[in-house]
Design an enzyme around this catalytic site. Structure first.
Site, PDB file in Angstrom:
ATOM      1  N   ARG A  28      17.398 -41.225   7.792  1.00 32.39           N
ATOM      2  CA  ARG A  28      16.929 -40.059   7.031  1.00 32.39           C
ATOM      3  C   ARG A  28      17.948 -39.606   5.998  1.00 32.39           C
ATOM      4  O   ARG A  28      17.619 -38.832   5.103  1.00 32.39           O
ATOM      5  CB  ARG A  28      16.619 -38.899   7.976  1.00 32.39           C
ATOM      6  CG  ARG A  28      15.456 -39.118   8.914  1.00 32.39           C
ATOM      7  CD  ARG A  28      15.001 -37.801   9.513  1.00 32.39           C
ATOM      8  NE  ARG A  28      16.048 -37.158  10.280  1.00 32.39           N
ATOM      9  CZ  ARG A  28      16.175 -37.263  11.598  1.00 32.39           C
ATOM     10  NH1 ARG A  28      15.338 -37.989  12.288  1.00 32.39           N
ATOM     11  NH2 ARG A  28      17.147 -36.632  12.239  1.00 32.39           N
ATOM     12  N   ARG A  77      23.746 -41.946  -2.393  1.00 30.87           N
ATOM     13  CA  ARG A  77      23.380 -41.969  -3.813  1.00 30.87           C
ATOM     14  C   ARG A  77      24.536 -42.521  -4.645  1.00 30.87           C
ATOM     15  O   ARG A  77      25.692 -42.182  -4.405  1.00 30.87           O
ATOM     16  CB  ARG A  77      23.013 -40.567  -4.298  1.00 30.87           C
ATOM     17  CG  ARG A  77      21.858 -39.943  -3.528  1.00 30.87           C
ATOM     18  CD  ARG A  77      21.296 -38.739  -4.261  1.00 30.87           C
ATOM     19  NE  ARG A  77      20.214 -38.143  -3.507  1.00 30.87           N
ATOM     20  CZ  ARG A  77      20.253 -36.943  -2.932  1.00 30.87           C
ATOM     21  NH1 ARG A  77      21.339 -36.203  -3.071  1.00 30.87           N
ATOM     22  NH2 ARG A  77      19.232 -36.477  -2.264  1.00 30.87           N
ATOM     23  N   ARG A  82      29.580 -26.942  12.056  1.00 30.64           N
ATOM     24  CA  ARG A  82      29.523 -26.428  10.692  1.00 30.64           C
ATOM     25  C   ARG A  82      29.654 -24.918  10.695  1.00 30.64           C
ATOM     26  O   ARG A  82      29.509 -24.261  11.741  1.00 30.64           O
ATOM     27  CB  ARG A  82      28.230 -26.843   9.992  1.00 30.64           C
ATOM     28  CG  ARG A  82      26.950 -26.280  10.617  1.00 30.64           C
ATOM     29  CD  ARG A  82      25.734 -26.778   9.852  1.00 30.64           C
ATOM     30  NE  ARG A  82      24.489 -26.228  10.397  1.00 30.64           N
ATOM     31  CZ  ARG A  82      23.286 -26.437   9.872  1.00 30.64           C
ATOM     32  NH1 ARG A  82      23.138 -27.176   8.789  1.00 30.64           N
ATOM     33  NH2 ARG A  82      22.203 -25.897  10.418  1.00 30.64           N
ATOM     34  N   ARG A  85      18.992 -30.649  22.852  1.00 30.30           N
ATOM     35  CA  ARG A  85      20.255 -30.067  22.437  1.00 30.30           C
ATOM     36  C   ARG A  85      19.959 -28.629  22.018  1.00 30.30           C
ATOM     37  O   ARG A  85      18.878 -28.337  21.481  1.00 30.30           O
ATOM     38  CB  ARG A  85      20.858 -30.831  21.263  1.00 30.30           C
ATOM     39  CG  ARG A  85      21.190 -32.261  21.566  1.00 30.30           C
ATOM     40  CD  ARG A  85      22.310 -32.412  22.568  1.00 30.30           C
ATOM     41  NE  ARG A  85      23.607 -32.040  22.007  1.00 30.30           N
ATOM     42  CZ  ARG A  85      24.742 -32.013  22.709  1.00 30.30           C
ATOM     43  NH1 ARG A  85      24.736 -32.283  24.005  1.00 30.30           N
ATOM     44  NH2 ARG A  85      25.885 -31.691  22.125  1.00 30.30           N
ATOM     45  N   ASP A 104      10.665 -31.380  10.501  1.00 34.32           N
ATOM     46  CA  ASP A 104      11.058 -30.460   9.445  1.00 34.32           C
ATOM     47  C   ASP A 104       9.967 -29.407   9.266  1.00 34.32           C
ATOM     48  O   ASP A 104       8.802 -29.613   9.642  1.00 34.32           O
ATOM     49  CB  ASP A 104      11.276 -31.212   8.132  1.00 34.32           C
ATOM     50  CG  ASP A 104      12.593 -31.969   8.112  1.00 34.32           C
ATOM     51  OD1 ASP A 104      13.517 -31.574   8.839  1.00 34.32           O
ATOM     52  OD2 ASP A 104      12.689 -32.975   7.377  1.00 34.32           O
ATOM     53  N   TYR A 163      11.234 -34.161  16.601  1.00 34.79           N
ATOM     54  CA  TYR A 163      11.999 -33.470  15.573  1.00 34.79           C
ATOM     55  C   TYR A 163      11.116 -33.346  14.339  1.00 34.79           C
ATOM     56  O   TYR A 163      10.668 -34.351  13.783  1.00 34.79           O
ATOM     57  CB  TYR A 163      13.278 -34.231  15.228  1.00 34.79           C
ATOM     58  CG  TYR A 163      14.087 -33.538  14.152  1.00 34.79           C
ATOM     59  CD1 TYR A 163      15.045 -32.593  14.483  1.00 34.79           C
ATOM     60  CD2 TYR A 163      13.859 -33.802  12.807  1.00 34.79           C
ATOM     61  CE1 TYR A 163      15.769 -31.939  13.509  1.00 34.79           C
ATOM     62  CE2 TYR A 163      14.579 -33.149  11.818  1.00 34.79           C
ATOM     63  CZ  TYR A 163      15.529 -32.221  12.180  1.00 34.79           C
ATOM     64  OH  TYR A 163      16.237 -31.568  11.206  1.00 34.79           O
ATOM     65  N   GLU A 165      28.615 -22.967  14.297  1.00 36.30           N
ATOM     66  CA  GLU A 165      27.607 -23.586  15.159  1.00 36.30           C
ATOM     67  C   GLU A 165      28.263 -24.573  16.127  1.00 36.30           C
ATOM     68  O   GLU A 165      29.042 -25.431  15.720  1.00 36.30           O
ATOM     69  CB  GLU A 165      26.557 -24.328  14.329  1.00 36.30           C
ATOM     70  CG  GLU A 165      25.643 -23.429  13.541  1.00 36.30           C
ATOM     71  CD  GLU A 165      24.514 -24.192  12.879  1.00 36.30           C
ATOM     72  OE1 GLU A 165      24.235 -25.344  13.281  1.00 36.30           O
ATOM     73  OE2 GLU A 165      23.902 -23.644  11.936  1.00 36.30           O
TER      74      GLU A 165
END
Length: 382
Positions: free
Chosen positions: A171, A175, A276, A246, A349, A347, A299
């Site tokens: 995912r 670039r 993070r 999790r 989005d 999972y 987190e």
């Protein structure tokens, strides 16, 4: 009789709205004291900053219908997610792009040169990656993998990257230009008034009774059908065992001015215990300059216990086997459909959740008009 929907996140709210607009009566339950589930947002009382209470949710999609729908119930402001990462004492740009490569290796490579440079470092012997680690090594080589993914992934998932499926890393983009937009979808944004306000607007329809602070297990009423967006194993009282998740712990703190200069800073080194830090006023750039103080969350990821908020389904071998057994039991249970991230143990989005809920609503309304049996699942969860 009326319909019952369990869970007032996007899946439940969209189904409730569709049924209500078609003239049906709906009881919508959520055991939390607010709607919007893990997308819940509210103003911090001390600073005035709009805070994503269960971690940041950034809307991005290639589905025009999902984009049109969410704009129907709130103003979406332009937002580009530009993630920074701290690794080995330096700051870099994510996802890995030409700037990251040149910064990390101290080079001034052009796109074609960078492709060749990374290809030379990638492990070409791995032709069919089976694990997260193999996928990373075959894509970017050992240096970038160790710097940005190895430690972070161990902290996020609690296991070695050799034990995680390759699909997790697929995912993430690499670039060979200077585009540091974390997402590539044509529609990206943040709600001006937060996600909770959008859910509240979706639920402003005659025929919806909303009960907060009440669990499905305490309701004594018969329904035409139940749409369940809670954990599928909970519906069956965990009779076959608990599916693994999790969860996240958030350490909130307030600082003066601007703490880190960006919304998301990943901490990739395994020696740093948190994954993070998110600084929430930067998720609303149209208003960030008006705040003199700022709200941040550190987190920490860990295995979810029985009383924890479930975030990420683990879906390793043991969980998949248990899920198969719950799917079989669900298909044999009359009068209930399972939806959303928890109901299908996937999972998802946010935009996918919305798209699937809209498609499910279409199907349910067709069945209500023409007759038939509402399916147990609208998307195969296996």
């Amino acid at each position: 009789m009326r319909y019952c929907i369990v869970g007032a996140g996007f899946s439940g709210a969209i189904m409730a709205r569709a049924l209500a607009e078609a003239g049906h009566k709906v009881l919508l339950l959520d055991e939390r004291p607010h709607v919007a589930g893990n997308c819940h947002t509210s103003r911090d009382g001390e600073t005035g900053v709009m805070v994503h209470r269960f971690g940041p949710h950034i809307f991005h999609t290639a589905d025009e219908r999902a984009w049109t729908y969410i704009n129907r119930f709130g103003v979406m402001k332009p937002y580009v997610n530009r993630v920074k990462a701290q690794s080995q004492g330096r700051i870099y740009s994510l996802p890995i792009n030409l700037m990251t490569i040149n910064q990390f290796f101290g080079t001034t490579l052009r796109p074609d040169e960078a492709r060749q440079f990374i290809a030379a470092r990638a492990d070409q012997s791995i032709t069919a990656p089976q694990s997260f680690e193999e996928q990373a090594l075959s894509m970017i080589g050992p240096e970038l993998y160790r710097a940005f993914f190895h430690g972070y992934t161990k902290k996020q998932w609690g296991v070695s990257p050799t034990e995680l499926p390759a699909s997790i890393l697929k995912r993430l983009p690499v670039r060979f230009n200077y585009d540091d937009n974390y997402f590539s979808h044509p529609w990206q944004g943040m709600p001006q008034d937060g996600y909770t306000a959008i859910i509240e607007n979706i639920l402003k329809a005659e025929g919806i009774e909303l009960r907060l602070g009440q669990s499905f297990e305490t309701v004594d009423e018969r329904f035409a059908h139940v749409f369940y967006t809670g954990p599928i194993d909970r519906y069956f009282s965990y009779s076959l065992g608990r599916l693994g998740y999790r969860t996240l712990d958030f350490e909130a703190f307030v600082a003066d001015g601007d703490y880190q200069g960006t919304a998301v800073m990943n901490y990739c080194d395994e020696t740093v215990p948190y994954t993070r830090i998110t600084e929430h006023k930067h998720f609303a750039p149209w208003e960030q300059d008006r705040f003199t103080r700022t709200v941040c969350f550190r987190e920490y990821s860990r295995q979810a216990g029985a009383d924890d908020v479930p975030y990420y389904p683990i879906r390793q071998v043991g969980e998949k086997a248990l899920l198969t057994r719950y799917i079989e039991r669900a298909r044999a249970a009359p009068g209930v459909s399972f939806m959303g991230r928890l109901g299908t143990y996937r999972y998802l989005d946010m935009d996918v959740t919305i798209s699937e809920a809209l498609a499910a609503s279409d199907r349910v309304l067709d069945i209500a008009r023409q007759g038939g049996v509402i399916p147990t699942f609208f998307v195969d969860p296996s």
